[in-house]
Design a protein around this motif. Structure first.
Motif, PDB file in Angstrom:
ATOM      1  N   PRO A  76       0.808  -1.233   0.000  1.00 48.58           N
ATOM      2  CA  PRO A  76       0.000   0.000   0.000  1.00 48.58           C
ATOM      3  C   PRO A  76       0.837   1.278   0.000  1.00 48.58           C
ATOM      4  CG  PRO A  76      -0.905  -1.569   1.563  1.00 48.58           C
ATOM      5  CD  PRO A  76       0.392  -2.148   1.066  1.00 48.58           C
ATOM      6  N   ARG A  77       1.971   1.259   0.682  1.00 44.91           N
ATOM      7  CA  ARG A  77       2.840   2.440   0.730  1.00 44.91           C
ATOM      8  C   ARG A  77       3.334   2.799  -0.669  1.00 44.91           C
ATOM      9  NH1 ARG A  77       8.205   3.360   1.056  1.00 44.91           N
ATOM     10  NH2 ARG A  77       8.667   1.135   1.038  1.00 44.91           N
ATOM     11  N   LEU A  78       3.656   1.791  -1.464  1.00 45.50           N
ATOM     12  CA  LEU A  78       4.120   2.027  -2.831  1.00 45.50           C
ATOM     13  C   LEU A  78       2.988   2.596  -3.688  1.00 45.50           C
ATOM     14  CD1 LEU A  78       6.339   1.786  -4.954  1.00 45.50           C
ATOM     15  CD2 LEU A  78       5.600  -0.577  -5.328  1.00 45.50           C
ATOM     16  N   LEU A  79       1.792   2.040  -3.536  1.00 44.72           N
ATOM     17  CA  LEU A  79       0.635   2.545  -4.281  1.00 44.72           C
ATOM     18  C   LEU A  79       0.353   4.004  -3.939  1.00 44.72           C
ATOM     19  CD1 LEU A  79      -1.808  -0.497  -4.041  1.00 44.72           C
ATOM     20  CD2 LEU A  79      -0.434   0.222  -5.997  1.00 44.72           C
ATOM     21  N   GLU A  80       0.518   4.329  -2.669  1.00 47.89           N
ATOM     22  CA  GLU A  80       0.283   5.707  -2.237  1.00 47.89           C
ATOM     23  C   GLU A  80       1.339   6.646  -2.821  1.00 47.89           C
ATOM     24  OE1 GLU A  80       0.314   8.144   1.931  1.00 47.89           O
ATOM     25  OE2 GLU A  80      -0.588   6.145   1.945  1.00 47.89           O
ATOM     26  N   ARG A  81       2.599   6.226  -2.786  1.00 46.03           N
ATOM     27  CA  ARG A  81       3.679   7.066  -3.332  1.00 46.03           C
ATOM     28  C   ARG A  81       3.530   7.281  -4.824  1.00 46.03           C
ATOM     29  NH1 ARG A  81       9.673   5.952  -1.864  1.00 46.03           N
ATOM     30  NH2 ARG A  81       9.849   7.939  -2.938  1.00 46.03           N
ATOM     31  N   MET A  82       3.039   6.271  -5.519  1.00 38.29           N
ATOM     32  CA  MET A  82       2.868   6.379  -6.968  1.00 38.29           C
ATOM     33  C   MET A  82       1.530   6.998  -7.352  1.00 38.29           C
ATOM     34  SD  MET A  82       4.703   2.901  -8.261  1.00 38.29           S
ATOM     35  CE  MET A  82       4.380   3.312  -9.956  1.00 38.29           C
ATOM     36  N   ARG A  83       0.699   7.285  -6.346  1.00 35.35           N
ATOM     37  CA  ARG A  83      -0.589   7.969  -6.539  1.00 35.35           C
ATOM     38  C   ARG A  83      -1.513   7.189  -7.483  1.00 35.35           C
ATOM     39  NH1 ARG A  83       1.561  13.770  -8.176  1.00 35.35           N
ATOM     40  NH2 ARG A  83      -0.646  14.199  -8.461  1.00 35.35           N
ATOM     41  N   VAL A 125     -11.015  17.862 -19.762  1.00 32.37           N
ATOM     42  CA  VAL A 125     -10.272  16.624 -19.957  1.00 32.37           C
ATOM     43  C   VAL A 125      -8.787  16.922 -20.184  1.00 32.37           C
ATOM     44  CG1 VAL A 125     -10.019  14.602 -21.462  1.00 32.37           C
ATOM     45  CG2 VAL A 125     -12.290  15.380 -20.777  1.00 32.37           C
ATOM     46  N   PHE A 126      -8.485  17.985 -20.914  1.00 33.78           N
ATOM     47  CA  PHE A 126      -7.094  18.342 -21.164  1.00 33.78           C
ATOM     48  C   PHE A 126      -6.366  18.676 -19.861  1.00 33.78           C
ATOM     49  CE2 PHE A 126      -9.090  19.441 -25.285  1.00 33.78           C
ATOM     50  CZ  PHE A 126      -8.388  18.546 -26.076  1.00 33.78           C
ATOM     51  N   LYS A 127      -7.043  19.372 -18.963  1.00 33.98           N
ATOM     52  CA  LYS A 127      -6.438  19.703 -17.673  1.00 33.98           C
ATOM     53  C   LYS A 127      -6.176  18.434 -16.858  1.00 33.98           C
ATOM     54  CE  LYS A 127      -8.456  24.302 -17.411  1.00 33.98           C
ATOM     55  NZ  LYS A 127      -9.440  25.162 -16.790  1.00 33.98           N
ATOM     56  N   LYS A 128      -7.134  17.511 -16.909  1.00 34.69           N
ATOM     57  CA  LYS A 128      -6.970  16.259 -16.159  1.00 34.69           C
ATOM     58  C   LYS A 128      -5.886  15.385 -16.783  1.00 34.69           C
ATOM     59  CE  LYS A 128     -11.579  16.420 -14.276  1.00 34.69           C
ATOM     60  NZ  LYS A 128     -12.923  15.826 -14.208  1.00 34.69           N
ATOM     61  N   ASP A 129      -5.706  15.484 -18.076  1.00 36.38           N
ATOM     62  CA  ASP A 129      -4.646  14.728 -18.727  1.00 36.38           C
ATOM     63  C   ASP A 129      -3.283  15.204 -18.236  1.00 36.38           C
ATOM     64  OD1 ASP A 129      -3.753  12.744 -20.685  1.00 36.38           O
ATOM     65  OD2 ASP A 129      -2.998  14.478 -21.802  1.00 36.38           O
ATOM     66  N   LYS A 130      -3.160  16.491 -17.973  1.00 39.22           N
ATOM     67  CA  LYS A 130      -1.902  17.018 -17.437  1.00 39.22           C
ATOM     68  C   LYS A 130      -1.633  16.443 -16.048  1.00 39.22           C
ATOM     69  CE  LYS A 130      -1.850  21.241 -20.127  1.00 39.22           C
ATOM     70  NZ  LYS A 130      -1.930  22.692 -20.149  1.00 39.22           N
ATOM     71  N   ILE A 131      -2.695  16.242 -15.271  1.00 40.01           N
ATOM     72  CA  ILE A 131      -2.540  15.623 -13.948  1.00 40.01           C
ATOM     73  C   ILE A 131      -2.002  14.206 -14.105  1.00 40.01           C
ATOM     74  CG2 ILE A 131      -3.792  14.758 -11.923  1.00 40.01           C
ATOM     75  CD1 ILE A 131      -5.763  17.136 -12.352  1.00 40.01           C
ATOM     76  N   LEU A 132      -2.585  13.448 -15.023  1.00 44.88           N
ATOM     77  CA  LEU A 132      -2.111  12.077 -15.256  1.00 44.88           C
ATOM     78  C   LEU A 132      -0.665  12.064 -15.735  1.00 44.88           C
ATOM     79  CD1 LEU A 132      -5.082  10.180 -16.949  1.00 44.88           C
ATOM     80  CD2 LEU A 132      -4.266  10.029 -14.600  1.00 44.88           C
ATOM     81  N   ASN A 133      -0.318  12.976 -16.625  1.00 43.71           N
ATOM     82  CA  ASN A 133       1.057  13.047 -17.108  1.00 43.71           C
ATOM     83  C   ASN A 133       2.023  13.359 -15.970  1.00 43.71           C
ATOM     84  OD1 ASN A 133       0.252  12.477 -19.722  1.00 43.71           O
ATOM     85  ND2 ASN A 133       0.159  14.629 -20.325  1.00 43.71           N
ATOM     86  N   ASP A 134       1.614  14.253 -15.083  1.00 46.36           N
ATOM     87  CA  ASP A 134       2.447  14.615 -13.938  1.00 46.36           C
ATOM     88  C   ASP A 134       2.643  13.415 -13.021  1.00 46.36           C
ATOM     89  OD1 ASP A 134       3.804  16.615 -12.201  1.00 46.36           O
ATOM     90  OD2 ASP A 134       2.120  16.156 -10.854  1.00 46.36           O
ATOM     91  N   ILE A 135       1.574  12.705 -12.705  1.00 50.68           N
ATOM     92  CA  ILE A 135       1.679  11.518 -11.854  1.00 50.68           C
ATOM     93  C   ILE A 135       2.605  10.498 -12.507  1.00 50.68           C
ATOM     94  CG2 ILE A 135       0.416   9.538 -10.912  1.00 50.68           C
ATOM     95  CD1 ILE A 135      -2.045  11.431 -10.678  1.00 50.68           C
ATOM     96  N   ASN A 136       2.419  10.295 -13.799  1.00 49.01           N
ATOM     97  CA  ASN A 136       3.225   9.325 -14.524  1.00 49.01           C
ATOM     98  C   ASN A 136       4.713   9.686 -14.476  1.00 49.01           C
ATOM     99  OD1 ASN A 136       3.651   7.038 -16.261  1.00 49.01           O
ATOM    100  ND2 ASN A 136       3.861   8.484 -17.945  1.00 49.01           N
ATOM    101  N   MET A 137       5.029  10.942 -14.730  1.00 44.96           N
ATOM    102  CA  MET A 137       6.425  11.365 -14.728  1.00 44.96           C
ATOM    103  C   MET A 137       7.057  11.234 -13.344  1.00 44.96           C
ATOM    104  SD  MET A 137       7.275  11.983 -17.787  1.00 44.96           S
ATOM    105  CE  MET A 137       8.864  12.713 -17.488  1.00 44.96           C
ATOM    106  N   LYS A 138       6.323  11.594 -12.319  1.00 45.30           N
ATOM    107  CA  LYS A 138       6.863  11.530 -10.957  1.00 45.30           C
ATOM    108  C   LYS A 138       6.957  10.101 -10.441  1.00 45.30           C
ATOM    109  CE  LYS A 138       5.624  16.187  -9.643  1.00 45.30           C
ATOM    110  NZ  LYS A 138       4.734  17.053  -8.877  1.00 45.30           N
ATOM    111  N   SER A 139       6.219   9.187 -11.032  1.00 43.17           N
ATOM    112  CA  SER A 139       6.261   7.789 -10.554  1.00 43.17           C
ATOM    113  C   SER A 139       7.591   7.143 -10.879  1.00 43.17           C
ATOM    114  CB  SER A 139       5.104   6.981 -11.156  1.00 43.17           C
ATOM    115  OG  SER A 139       5.296   6.762 -12.536  1.00 43.17           O
ATOM    116  N   PHE A 140       8.284   7.629 -11.893  1.00 42.97           N
ATOM    117  CA  PHE A 140       9.600   7.065 -12.223  1.00 42.97           C
ATOM    118  C   PHE A 140      10.624   7.448 -11.176  1.00 42.97           C
ATOM    119  CE2 PHE A 140       7.626   6.966 -16.438  1.00 42.97           C
ATOM    120  CZ  PHE A 140       7.855   5.629 -16.744  1.00 42.97           C
TER     121      PHE A 140
END
Length: 141
Positions: free
Chosen positions: A89-96, A126-141
């Motif tokens: 769960p800690r990993l899931l939380e960190r990766m949002r 939707v475009f604004k929310k896509d930026k949120i997903l992109n941000d989460i994705n980039m930070k997950s690495f």
């Protein structure tokens, strides 16, 4: 529905629900093929131009993208069934991951509403929310 079930199966480690997603994939694929054939048939038989042609081409693109969402739901569910190891769960939380699911599902709701209501203001969300997903994705690495 596939993505909602995959999310629930993922967070609850529910292999029965994951199996349901896996079995429903064939129906999703069949609908994809039917819609694609219907669009091709419409183009061939009616020779649409201008807005009608753009509409049919947009439907094909939407259909393709929705089928890809179904493929992702299948992949998530397949992980639950085959790997059968709950992620820490800690990993899931960190990766949002939960936020990612919520944002993606919210985008699907928004775009469905925008499409049915022809509301460009909702579509822009939707475009604004896509930026949120992109941000989460980039930070997950």
């Amino acid at each position: 529905k596939q993505l909602v079930n995959a999310r629930d199966a993922f967070f609850n480690h529910d292999s029965d629900l994951a199996e349901e997603v896996l079995h429903t994939e064939n129906r999703v694929n069949a609908l994809d093929l039917k819609i694609d054939r219907d669009c091709e048939r419409f183009i061939a038989l009616h020779n649409p131009v201008a807005s009608d042609l753009r509409f049919v081409l947009a439907l094909r693109k939407i259909n393709f993208d929705l089928e890809r969402v179904g493929d992702h739901a299948y992949g998530i569910s397949n992980y639950i069934v085959k790997i059968d190891t709950q992620i820490e769960p800690r990993l899931l939380e960190r990766m949002r991951v939960e936020e990612m699911f919520a944002t993606a599902l919210s985008m699907l709701d928004d775009i469905t509403l925008a499409y049915t209501e022809s509301d460009t203001k909702v579509a822009r969300k939707v475009f604004k929310k896509d930026k949120i997903l992109n941000d989460i994705n980039m930070k997950s690495f």
